[in-house]
Scaffold this motif. Sequence first.
Motif, PDB file in Angstrom:
ATOM      1  N   VAL A  58       0.837  -1.206   0.000  1.00 46.30           N
ATOM      2  CA  VAL A  58       0.000   0.000   0.000  1.00 46.30           C
ATOM      3  C   VAL A  58       0.868   1.251   0.000  1.00 46.30           C
ATOM      4  N   ARG A  59       1.881   1.282   0.862  1.00 53.63           N
ATOM      5  CA  ARG A  59       2.759   2.458   0.931  1.00 53.63           C
ATOM      6  C   ARG A  59       3.492   2.672  -0.391  1.00 53.63           C
ATOM      7  N   ARG A  60       3.924   1.584  -1.025  1.00 50.44           N
ATOM      8  CA  ARG A  60       4.626   1.707  -2.297  1.00 50.44           C
ATOM      9  C   ARG A  60       3.701   2.263  -3.371  1.00 50.44           C
ATOM     10  N   ARG A  61       2.431   1.813  -3.349  1.00 54.88           N
ATOM     11  CA  ARG A  61       1.486   2.255  -4.368  1.00 54.88           C
ATOM     12  C   ARG A  61       1.152   3.733  -4.227  1.00 54.88           C
ATOM     13  N   TYR A  62       1.208   4.275  -2.999  1.00 55.00           N
ATOM     14  CA  TYR A  62       0.862   5.665  -2.768  1.00 55.00           C
ATOM     15  C   TYR A  62       2.043   6.623  -2.905  1.00 55.00           C
ATOM     16  N   GLN A  63       3.223   6.107  -3.163  1.00 58.31           N
ATOM     17  CA  GLN A  63       4.381   6.987  -3.330  1.00 58.31           C
ATOM     18  C   GLN A  63       4.172   7.904  -4.537  1.00 58.31           C
ATOM     19  N   GLY A  64       4.422   9.192  -4.326  1.00 58.23           N
ATOM     20  CA  GLY A  64       4.288  10.154  -5.417  1.00 58.23           C
ATOM     21  C   GLY A  64       2.870  10.603  -5.696  1.00 58.23           C
ATOM     22  N   ARG A  65       1.901  10.114  -4.908  1.00 58.49           N
ATOM     23  CA  ARG A  65       0.508  10.507  -5.130  1.00 58.49           C
ATOM     24  C   ARG A  65       0.150  11.738  -4.303  1.00 58.49           C
ATOM     25  N   GLY A  66      -1.071  12.231  -4.481  1.00 57.97           N
ATOM     26  CA  GLY A  66      -1.520  13.400  -3.738  1.00 57.97           C
ATOM     27  C   GLY A  66      -1.685  13.134  -2.256  1.00 57.97           C
ATOM     28  N   VAL A  67      -1.961  11.889  -1.912  1.00 51.78           N
ATOM     29  CA  VAL A  67      -1.957  11.461  -0.511  1.00 51.78           C
ATOM     30  C   VAL A  67      -1.001  10.293  -0.407  1.00 51.78           C
ATOM     31  N   HIS A  68      -0.453  10.105   0.775  1.00 55.00           N
ATOM     32  CA  HIS A  68       0.440   8.974   0.963  1.00 55.00           C
ATOM     33  C   HIS A  68       0.224   8.376   2.344  1.00 55.00           C
ATOM     34  N   VAL A  69       0.690   7.144   2.516  1.00 57.00           N
ATOM     35  CA  VAL A  69       0.584   6.479   3.808  1.00 57.00           C
ATOM     36  C   VAL A  69       1.841   6.818   4.599  1.00 57.00           C
ATOM     37  N   MET A  70       1.660   7.600   5.636  1.00 56.93           N
ATOM     38  CA  MET A  70       2.787   8.069   6.436  1.00 56.93           C
ATOM     39  C   MET A  70       2.942   7.219   7.680  1.00 56.93           C
ATOM     40  N   LYS A  71       4.172   6.874   7.993  1.00 54.44           N
ATOM     41  CA  LYS A  71       4.456   6.162   9.232  1.00 54.44           C
ATOM     42  C   LYS A  71       4.734   7.185  10.317  1.00 54.44           C
ATOM     43  N   ILE A  72       4.009   7.064  11.428  1.00 55.56           N
ATOM     44  CA  ILE A  72       4.134   7.996  12.547  1.00 55.56           C
ATOM     45  C   ILE A  72       4.441   7.169  13.787  1.00 55.56           C
ATOM     46  N   GLY A  73       5.690   7.112  14.174  1.00 56.24           N
ATOM     47  CA  GLY A  73       6.063   6.214  15.260  1.00 56.24           C
ATOM     48  C   GLY A  73       5.846   4.780  14.817  1.00 56.24           C
ATOM     49  N   ASP A  74       4.997   4.048  15.532  1.00 61.91           N
ATOM     50  CA  ASP A  74       4.657   2.674  15.157  1.00 61.91           C
ATOM     51  C   ASP A  74       3.308   2.598  14.448  1.00 61.91           C
ATOM     52  N   SER A  75       2.748   3.735  14.079  1.00 64.08           N
ATOM     53  CA  SER A  75       1.414   3.769  13.484  1.00 64.08           C
ATOM     54  C   SER A  75       1.462   4.290  12.055  1.00 64.08           C
ATOM     55  N   TYR A  76       0.325   4.174  11.376  1.00 64.50           N
ATOM     56  CA  TYR A  76       0.232   4.592   9.977  1.00 64.50           C
ATOM     57  C   TYR A  76      -1.049   5.402   9.775  1.00 64.50           C
ATOM     58  N   ALA A  77      -0.985   6.359   8.833  1.00 61.57           N
ATOM     59  CA  ALA A  77      -2.156   7.190   8.552  1.00 61.57           C
ATOM     60  C   ALA A  77      -2.059   7.723   7.129  1.00 61.57           C
ATOM     61  N   LEU A  78      -3.222   7.962   6.531  1.00 57.80           N
ATOM     62  CA  LEU A  78      -3.269   8.619   5.226  1.00 57.80           C
ATOM     63  C   LEU A  78      -3.147  10.122   5.436  1.00 57.80           C
ATOM     64  N   ARG A  79      -2.201  10.737   4.762  1.00 55.39           N
ATOM     65  CA  ARG A  79      -1.973  12.161   4.919  1.00 55.39           C
ATOM     66  C   ARG A  79      -1.753  12.812   3.551  1.00 55.39           C
ATOM     67  N   THR A  80      -2.112  14.084   3.448  1.00 48.68           N
ATOM     68  CA  THR A  80      -1.881  14.845   2.222  1.00 48.68           C
ATOM     69  C   THR A  80      -0.382  15.007   1.990  1.00 48.68           C
ATOM     70  N   ALA A  81       0.042  14.898   0.751  1.00 46.17           N
ATOM     71  CA  ALA A  81       1.450  15.104   0.421  1.00 46.17           C
ATOM     72  C   ALA A  81       1.881  16.497   0.861  1.00 46.17           C
ATOM     73  N   ALA A  82       3.062  16.581   1.465  1.00 52.72           N
ATOM     74  CA  ALA A  82       3.521  17.852   2.047  1.00 52.72           C
ATOM     75  C   ALA A  82       3.593  18.973   1.017  1.00 52.72           C
ATOM     76  N   ASP A  83       3.982  18.652  -0.235  1.00 52.78           N
ATOM     77  CA  ASP A  83       4.146  19.695  -1.234  1.00 52.78           C
ATOM     78  C   ASP A  83       2.808  20.227  -1.752  1.00 52.78           C
ATOM     79  N   LEU A  84       1.711  19.595  -1.348  1.00 55.49           N
ATOM     80  CA  LEU A  84       0.383  20.067  -1.775  1.00 55.49           C
ATOM     81  C   LEU A  84      -0.389  20.720  -0.639  1.00 55.49           C
TER      82      LEU A  84
END
Length: 218
Positions: A58-84
């Motif tokens: 999932v994380r690989r598929r979202y690389q370079g997209r408008g949203v990505h799966v971000m790792k936060i500590g030991d957790s994961y969340a969908l977040r807007t790409a920083a450059d957008l």
Amino acid sequence: MPEVNEDQTESLFSAPPMAEQERMIEAVLFACAEPLTLRELEARMPHGCDVAEAMVHVRRRYQGRGVHVMKIGDSYALRTAADLSYLMQKETVEVRKLSRAAIETLAIIAYHQPVTRAEIEEIRGVSVSRGTVDQLLELEWIRFGRRKMTPGRPVTFVVTEGFLDHFGLENARDLPGLKELRSAGLLESRPAFGLMPTVGDGEDEPESTEGQSELFED
């Protein structure tokens, strides 16, 4: 009692295909505002799912997209790409300005965690009010850590995943170092009250309690 054939039995006890597991992870992350650990994701999915492997895909598929799966500590969340992020500037945001004392205290905790109240006061050179700590606890940017094995067993403070999530960090090691802060114009040529000697660019500079950094301007 109706008979259950071999194919039906296998479907009852086997995990869904990996592609379906990836879809499940996407659905759960999209629906949850708070970051989730792999264990929490696994608890929501069918028995036998390989959540860790599905997350990699999932994380690989979202690389370079408008949203990505971000790792936060030991957790994961969908977040807007920083450059957008500029696209979100029209949203209504409640601004809660931190006091100078709160910013300094938060910075000390982030760079020196786990740290006690006495250690914070030693670095700042002034006492830390209960209100300052309560404000940071209310924001859920810091939490209580383990007690130190020293006389009195003082409690320590550490930053939370909420702090990392707010500032777009995977862990505390991603905090900017001295060179990054100076290049951004957030620090003068000398470090402020020894805040960051252990994290960042490895500069071996003496600690200083003189002067104040622009990082902590009101």
